[in-house]
Design a protein around this motif. Structure first.
Motif, short mmCIF file in Angstrom:
data_model
loop_
_atom_site.label_atom_id
_atom_site.label_comp_id
_atom_site.label_asym_id
_atom_site.label_seq_id
_atom_site.Cartn_x
_atom_site.Cartn_y
_atom_site.Cartn_z
N LEU A 140 0.83 -1.20 0.00
CA LEU A 140 0.00 0.00 0.00
C LEU A 140 0.87 1.25 0.00
N ASP A 141 2.00 1.18 0.69
CA ASP A 141 2.91 2.32 0.73
C ASP A 141 3.67 2.48 -0.58
N ILE A 142 3.78 1.39 -1.33
CA ILE A 142 4.40 1.49 -2.65
C ILE A 142 3.48 2.30 -3.57
N GLY A 182 2.76 6.92 2.59
CA GLY A 182 2.37 7.75 3.72
C GLY A 182 0.90 8.09 3.82
N LYS A 183 0.05 7.58 2.93
CA LYS A 183 -1.36 7.99 2.92
C LYS A 183 -2.29 7.03 3.66
N LYS A 184 -1.79 5.85 4.05
CA LYS A 184 -2.59 4.88 4.82
C LYS A 184 -3.90 4.53 4.10
N ILE A 185 -3.81 4.30 2.80
CA ILE A 185 -4.99 3.93 2.00
C ILE A 185 -4.99 2.42 1.82
N SER A 186 -6.16 1.80 1.92
CA SER A 186 -6.29 0.36 1.69
C SER A 186 -7.18 0.12 0.48
N HIS A 187 -8.18 -0.76 0.62
CA HIS A 187 -9.12 -1.03 -0.46
C HIS A 187 -10.36 -0.15 -0.30
N VAL A 188 -11.13 0.00 -1.38
CA VAL A 188 -12.42 0.67 -1.30
C VAL A 188 -13.45 -0.16 -2.04
#
Length: 587
Positions: free
Chosen positions: A572-574, A578-584
């Motif tokens: 996810l960081d790749i 730094g945005k702490k985004i996962s799935h939606v």
């Protein structure tokens, strides 16, 4: 006495107790198929694709804990099977692949279907990166000894697949029966290593002295058939158990001391329990990336800091990802027997640890209540949590579940209760899309008296629907629940979250979701097929499919909502540093 190798091969398999051989024909193996046709005890399971054969063999071996046998053709047959064999390798599943090869007198001439871009007669080298060993049989008199070694290696130590590549002319040659006869005196099962009492006392004392110990169980506990011994140790010492994805089912999910699955798809309270432990006893686990939140110290494990005792049959896994204070190479069933005996000597009365049991009950209840709204939803397409809940409600406690990859795998690991050790079959290390559906064929053949249901996505089921032909021909009454979100849903959610698009990850035609009618496809093959039209219909359709005892496909449209995550995966960081985004959600 001289006799055809193909005939003696089949006799050897019969004497080993092999009851099923999975595969597909080709001009290099029909001599063996001919002899299998004469066997009264071996059933050849004919498939339409070699990947179906290797996945089905994988499922069969997981349930029998013995090496399954795959019979393959050369070249494209062997490469078709490779994905399933690699999947078995990374999940430590014993398998013997017997592959026909080019005639030995054609070495160097590049005959029909040979793979020889860099060397002559080198198809066996394709499998070298993932099998325990690959043999090319160069002389007929060596074949019996190689075959015996192949089975022994596949089933011993850390189990896994092996390849025996046999030139087709050798299958049709005669050798002295004495070469096979002499193998009858060799043991068919090696004695397994254990631990001594001195080490056991050290380990038990460490557990007794620890303030917040956790036992971390992997798939090795299941492979060693050691779940009962683990439960005995847990009940006596009162230590909670977390597990890997492959370790799901080591304890029943209603056991009072079970924490649950760790890592990216693990619940927050499970990851926190491992993170805050002062001692972890790792059993039969390689501490894989997704289970350990990419090995980053703030999410699941903190080694060093937390002390680690690691027991595994494979010495290469001890210290691979985390430093161990104590490392022991042993068969887990044997080691746990010693640990249990020593634990009773050192602690005559069991520790109930009632406060811990009560705290875990509250945490599990709180986690379950978070899914209540989705479980009770009548929305259609169905909520994935509702599908899993309805499936569990219909199934008997000892039902066997296979999964593929995506919501069906991650959601099952996180939310679906498993009550019997070894009753959940899922692709772990290789995470192979396409495993779940054919894997269920092998599981049902191994356990004909148990209900087998395959929870698969439309992406995975669509890869090899020809497995239905095998199910119908062989009368293998598996029920496939196709959790159909018209997408490679997990990757679609990942792509949309980070890049705002779903290019190449959803199935659409003219801007609208597209799906084949998998129920109609099932009926075309001669199986039962039902396309569910509402949430209310699903449970009854599943119950009817199970009671019919016929191969059945239930095609159910599903919302493409991501599995909740509390762990971490640094891909996810790749994508979004730094945005702490996962799935939606992609709905």
């Amino acid at each position: 006495m001289q006799e055809l190798i193909s005939r003696q091969l089949v006799r050897y398999l019969e004497e080993r107790g092999v009851e099923h051989v999975f595969g597909l024909c080709g001009h290099t193996n029909i001599a063996v198929l001919t002899e299998l046709g004469k066997s009264s005890s071996i059933r050849f399971v004919n498939t339409r694709h070699e990947q179906i054969a290797s996945h089905a063999a994988d499922g069969y071996a997981r349930m029998t804990r013995k090496a399954a046998v795959v019979l393959s053709h050369l070249g494209p047959g062997l490469t078709n099977a490779a994905t399933g064999v690699a999947n078995a390798a990374l999940d430590s599943i014993p398998m013997v692949v017997i592959a026909g090869d080019i005639p030995s007198h054609f070495y160097g001439k590049h005959p029909h279907q040979e793979i020889n871009l860099h060397a002559d007669a080198a198809q066996w080298e394709i499998y070298r990166p993932f099998v325990k060993r690959a043999w090319r049989v160069d002389r007929p008199d060596l074949f019996p000894e190689i075959l015996e070694k192949a089975f022994q290696l596949a089933e011993s130590g850390r189990p896994g697949p092996v390849l025996v590549s046999v030139p087709m002319d050798i299958f049709s040659q005669e050798v002295d029966t004495a070469l096979f006869d002499r193998l009858r005196g060799h043991t068919k099962q090696l004695e397994k290593p254990s631990i001594d009492d001195t080490l056991a006392r050290r380990i038990i004392q460490e557990l007794l002295d620890a303030k917040q110990p956790v036992i971390y169980a992997g798939g090795g506990v299941i492979l060693a058939d050691a779940a009962r011994e683990l439960a005995e140790l847990v009940d006596h010492l009162g230590v909670p158990v977390a597990h890997t994805l492959m370790g799901k089912g080591v304890l029943p999910d209603d056991h009072p001391l079970i924490l649950g699955m760790t890592g990216f798809w693990g619940a927050q309270f499970v990851n926190d329990a491992c993170l805050n432990a002062d001692l972890v006893l790792g059993l039969g686990t390689r501490f894989a990336e997704a289970d350990c939140s990419s090995w980053e110290n703030e999410y699941t494990f903190r080694f060093p800091g937390t002390r680690l005792i690691h027991i595994d049959i494979d010495p290469a896994e001890i210290g691979r990802n985390y430093p161990a204070q104590i490392g022991a190479v042993a068969d887990l069933k044997q080691a746990l027997k010693v640990l249990n005996r020593v634990a009773r000597e050192m602690l005559p009365q069991p520790r109930r640890n009632e406060p811990l049991r009560e705290r875990l009950a509250v945490q599990r209840s709180a986690f379950s209540s978070g899914n209540t709204e989705a479980i009770e939803s009548d929305a259609f397409p169905m909520m994935p949590e509702r599908i899993l809940s309805d499936v569990r409600a219909v199934l008997p406690r000892d039902a066997i579940i296979t999964t593929d990859v995506g919501w069906n795998k991650n959601g099952v690991g996180q939310q679906f209760p498993i009550y019997e050790p070894g009753s959940i079959l899922t692709p772990g290390g290789y995470a192979t899309m396409g495993f779940g559906a054919p894997g269920a064929l092998g599981a049902k053949l191994a356990c004909p008296d148990r209900v087998v249901v395959s929870l698969v996505g439309d992406g995975g089921f669509g890869q090899n629907p020809a497995l239905l032909a095998t199910a119908v021909e062989e009368n293998i009454p598996v029920v496939w629940v196709v959790m159909n979100n018209c997408a490679f849903g997990t990757i679609a959610g990942l792509q949309k979250a980070h890049y705002g698009t779903t290019t190449g990850t959803v199935f659409a035609k003219d801007g609208k979701p597209y799906t084949p009618d998998y129920a109609a496809i099932a009926r075309a093959y001669g199986a039962q097929g039902v396309q569910v039209q509402s949430a209310a219909e699903f449970k009854e359709a599943l119950a009817h499919a199970i009671s019919s005892k016929k191969p059945s496909v239930i095609d159910v449209l599903m919302r493409n909502n991501p599995v909740p995550t509390s762990g971490h995966w640094n891909i996810l960081d790749i994508y979004s540093p730094g945005k702490k985004i996962s799935h939606v959600s992609v709905d």
